[in-house]
Enzyme design. Structure first.
Site, PDB file in Angstrom:
ATOM      1  N   ARG A 122      -1.052  -0.112   4.122  1.00 33.63           N
ATOM      2  CA  ARG A 122       0.113  -0.575   3.351  1.00 33.63           C
ATOM      3  C   ARG A 122      -0.044   0.059   1.980  1.00 33.63           C
ATOM      4  O   ARG A 122      -1.018  -0.225   1.260  1.00 33.63           O
ATOM      5  CB  ARG A 122       0.130  -2.096   3.253  1.00 33.63           C
ATOM      6  CG  ARG A 122       1.115  -2.593   2.226  1.00 33.63           C
ATOM      7  CD  ARG A 122       1.418  -4.064   2.344  1.00 33.63           C
ATOM      8  NE  ARG A 122       2.245  -4.320   3.512  1.00 33.63           N
ATOM      9  CZ  ARG A 122       2.912  -5.459   3.729  1.00 33.63           C
ATOM     10  NH1 ARG A 122       2.846  -6.437   2.860  1.00 33.63           N
ATOM     11  NH2 ARG A 122       3.649  -5.612   4.811  1.00 33.63           N
ATOM     12  N   HIS A 149       9.035   0.532   7.032  1.00 27.72           N
ATOM     13  CA  HIS A 149       8.211  -0.566   7.563  1.00 27.72           C
ATOM     14  C   HIS A 149       8.418  -0.600   9.088  1.00 27.72           C
ATOM     15  O   HIS A 149       9.027  -1.529   9.636  1.00 27.72           O
ATOM     16  CB  HIS A 149       8.649  -1.877   6.903  1.00 27.72           C
ATOM     17  CG  HIS A 149       7.650  -2.991   7.004  1.00 27.72           C
ATOM     18  ND1 HIS A 149       6.432  -2.861   7.646  1.00 27.72           N
ATOM     19  CD2 HIS A 149       7.687  -4.284   6.543  1.00 27.72           C
ATOM     20  CE1 HIS A 149       5.772  -4.007   7.563  1.00 27.72           C
ATOM     21  NE2 HIS A 149       6.515  -4.876   6.902  1.00 27.72           N
ATOM     22  N   GLN A 152       7.474  -3.707  11.362  1.00 30.22           N
ATOM     23  CA  GLN A 152       8.416  -4.811  11.199  1.00 30.22           C
ATOM     24  C   GLN A 152       9.632  -4.593  12.102  1.00 30.22           C
ATOM     25  O   GLN A 152      10.084  -5.512  12.795  1.00 30.22           O
ATOM     26  CB  GLN A 152       8.865  -4.890   9.733  1.00 30.22           C
ATOM     27  CG  GLN A 152       9.884  -5.972   9.455  1.00 30.22           C
ATOM     28  CD  GLN A 152       9.307  -7.371   9.623  1.00 30.22           C
ATOM     29  OE1 GLN A 152       8.293  -7.695   9.012  1.00 30.22           O
ATOM     30  NE2 GLN A 152       9.925  -8.194  10.437  1.00 30.22           N
ATOM     31  N   ASP A 244      16.737  -9.080   3.440  1.00 26.74           N
ATOM     32  CA  ASP A 244      15.383  -9.009   2.860  1.00 26.74           C
ATOM     33  C   ASP A 244      15.528  -9.341   1.379  1.00 26.74           C
ATOM     34  O   ASP A 244      16.656  -9.429   0.860  1.00 26.74           O
ATOM     35  CB  ASP A 244      14.816  -7.578   3.073  1.00 26.74           C
ATOM     36  CG  ASP A 244      13.367  -7.438   2.588  1.00 26.74           C
ATOM     37  OD1 ASP A 244      12.700  -8.468   2.352  1.00 26.74           O
ATOM     38  OD2 ASP A 244      12.909  -6.275   2.436  1.00 26.74           O
ATOM     39  N   CYS A 284      12.546 -10.422   7.315  1.00 25.56           N
ATOM     40  CA  CYS A 284      11.160 -10.003   7.537  1.00 25.56           C
ATOM     41  C   CYS A 284      10.164 -10.979   6.919  1.00 25.56           C
ATOM     42  O   CYS A 284       9.015 -11.031   7.345  1.00 25.56           O
ATOM     43  CB  CYS A 284      10.947  -8.600   6.977  1.00 25.56           C
ATOM     44  SG  CYS A 284      11.299  -8.504   5.210  1.00 25.56           S
ATOM     45  N   ARG A 312       5.507 -10.016  15.157  1.00 28.97           N
ATOM     46  CA  ARG A 312       4.723  -8.933  14.551  1.00 28.97           C
ATOM     47  C   ARG A 312       3.449  -8.726  15.368  1.00 28.97           C
ATOM     48  O   ARG A 312       3.038  -7.591  15.634  1.00 28.97           O
ATOM     49  CB  ARG A 312       4.356  -9.281  13.099  1.00 28.97           C
ATOM     50  CG  ARG A 312       5.537  -9.338  12.132  1.00 28.97           C
ATOM     51  CD  ARG A 312       6.155  -7.977  11.910  1.00 28.97           C
ATOM     52  NE  ARG A 312       5.176  -7.004  11.449  1.00 28.97           N
ATOM     53  CZ  ARG A 312       4.788  -6.865  10.171  1.00 28.97           C
ATOM     54  NH1 ARG A 312       5.330  -7.612   9.232  1.00 28.97           N
ATOM     55  NH2 ARG A 312       3.900  -5.953   9.830  1.00 28.97           N
TER      56      ARG A 312
HETATM   57  N1   CP Z   1       7.054  -8.938   6.635  1.00 35.81           N
HETATM   58  C1   CP Z   1       5.865  -8.554   6.150  1.00 35.81           C
HETATM   59  O1   CP Z   1       5.463  -7.403   6.216  1.00 35.81           O
HETATM   60  O2   CP Z   1       5.138  -9.576   5.598  1.00 35.81           O
HETATM   61  P1   CP Z   1       3.804  -9.426   4.760  1.00 35.81           P
HETATM   62  O3   CP Z   1       4.162  -8.789   3.449  1.00 35.81           O
HETATM   63  O4   CP Z   1       3.309 -10.842   4.600  1.00 35.81           O
HETATM   64  O5   CP Z   1       2.822  -8.577   5.514  1.00 35.81           O
HETATM   65  N1  NVA Z   2      11.027  -5.092   1.003  1.00 31.80           N
HETATM   66  C1  NVA Z   2       9.895  -5.972   0.856  1.00 31.80           C
HETATM   67  C2  NVA Z   2       9.293  -6.276   2.187  1.00 31.80           C
HETATM   68  C3  NVA Z   2       8.089  -7.150   2.180  1.00 31.80           C
HETATM   69  C4  NVA Z   2       7.522  -7.383   3.543  1.00 31.80           C
HETATM   70  C5  NVA Z   2       8.880  -5.309  -0.067  1.00 31.80           C
HETATM   71  O1  NVA Z   2       8.655  -4.095   0.054  1.00 31.80           O
HETATM   72  O2  NVA Z   2       8.317  -5.998  -0.909  1.00 31.80           O
END
Ligand code: CP
Ligand code: NVA
Length: 324
Positions: A122, A149, A152, A244, A284, A312
């Site tokens: 990430r 992502h 997701q 989101d 998400c 997930r």
């Molecule tokens: N939706 C998602 O990726 O959640 P987290 O940020 O908790 O991993």
């Molecule tokens: N769009 C959000 C998703 C988190 C899972 C972010 O990038 O913070």
């Protein structure tokens, strides 16, 4: 077993061979057939787990997980997924690695490839993940970047499939910021032939290349792909409404501006009354109640967000099993 596709066994074996050792950085690198295969595999593996028939297909294997940003769902689902498959995962906070002190992505990729069987990352910058994948000799899986992502999106498709029984003829509407989650969602939905409408405020659209490529995928899969700045028009007769947060991780300085720019894009009772009665509300997570979504919607009877979060685990187990 529920069939997402009507693939014959030799086709399934061919796809399994093609996926082994691959990276998953964006679903644009995958064919529609491969995306359907992964959803079908996730359905099957979720069922096997429920029946107590999970195969330890990754026994003795290790997934290295690098995090530059916070996470609940991604971290826990990858870790638990590896345990279910007989392997294990190592959590690495990027700041604590030598990477955080300036060791190169090249050297980090080479070193980790000597020790682990796959890397989940990430990261702030998608380009850095591309760089890591270029030098790693094990599969690299994108667990969220500024652009995409994909894991997701696979869980999102799995949830829609479970609840609607098919993708064809179903209308998915994304309302909100054209961000990482939106980019991956629309690509995934176009791959499986759902009709997609994306409603964003002006200036917050999905990436131009994502829109163009998703349009082409939708066309090839016999579905529609539209973008608009009108959320009311967009959600008409929707089978699923997705949103989101308005401010993603790393954009905190823009909060005040975004609260103003997105105020017509909240998913609330007034908006969802234009959708089908049995529409699914998806997010998400994490969510901010009364910002992008009213509590009455996310905590209401049409909300599937916790099943979606749980998926997930199952979607990523399919990815781990296929790639590692
Ligand atoms: N939706 C998602 O990726 O959640 P987290 O940020 O908790 O991993
Ligand atoms: N769009 C959000 C998703 C988190 C899972 C972010 O990038 O913070």
């Amino acid at each position: 077993m529920v069939k997402v596709t009507s693939m014959k066994n030799d086709k399934v074996n061919e796809l399994a061979d093609k996926l082994q050792g691959r990276d998953m950085l964006t679903l644009l690198d995958y064919t529609s057939e491969e995306v359907r295969y992964l959803i079908e595999k996730a359905v099957k593996m979720k069922q096997e787990k429920k029946e107590g028939n999970q195969k330890p297909s990754l026994a003795g294997k290790t997934l290295g997980m690098i995090f530059e940003k916070n996470s609940t769902r991604t971290r826990v689902s990858f870790d638990v997924g590896m345990v279910h498959l007989g392997g294990h995962a190592i959590y690495m906070n990027a700041r604590d690695l030598q990477l955080g002190r300036g060791e190169s992505i090249h050297d980090t990729a080479k070193v980790l490839s000597e020790m682990v069987d796959g890397i989940m990352i990430r990261a702030n910058s998608h380009d850095n993940v591309v760089e890591l994948a270029k030098h790693a000799t094990v599969p690299v899986i994108n667990g969220l970047t500024d652009q995409y992502h994909p894991c997701q999106a696979l869980a999102d498709l799995l949830t829609i499939y479970e609840e609607k029984g098919s993708f064809t003829g179903k209308k998915l509407v994304y309302v909100g910021d054209g961000n990482n989650v939106a980019n991956s969602l629309v690509i995934a939905a176009a791959h499986v032939g759902m009709d997609v409408v994306v409603a964003t405020p002006k200036g917050y659209e999905c990436a131009t290349d994502v829109v163009e490529k998703s349009k082409a995928l939708a066309k090839a899969n016999g579905s529609l792909f539209e973008t608009t700045n009108d959320p009311v028009k967009a959600v008409k007769d929707a089978d699923a409404i997705y949103t989101d947060v308005w401010t993603s991780m790393g954009q905190e300085k823009e909060i005040a501006q975004r609260l103003t720019d997105f105020k017509e894009f909240q998913i609330n009772d007034e908006l969802v009354c234009h959708a089908k009665d049995d529409y699914l509300f998806l997010h998400c997570l994490p969510a901010i109640r009364e910002e992008e979504v009213a509590a009455s919607v996310i905590d209401g009877p049409n909300s599937y967000v916790f099943q979606q979060a749980g998926n997930r685990l199952h979607a990523q187990k399919a990815v781990l099993d296929a790639l590692l």
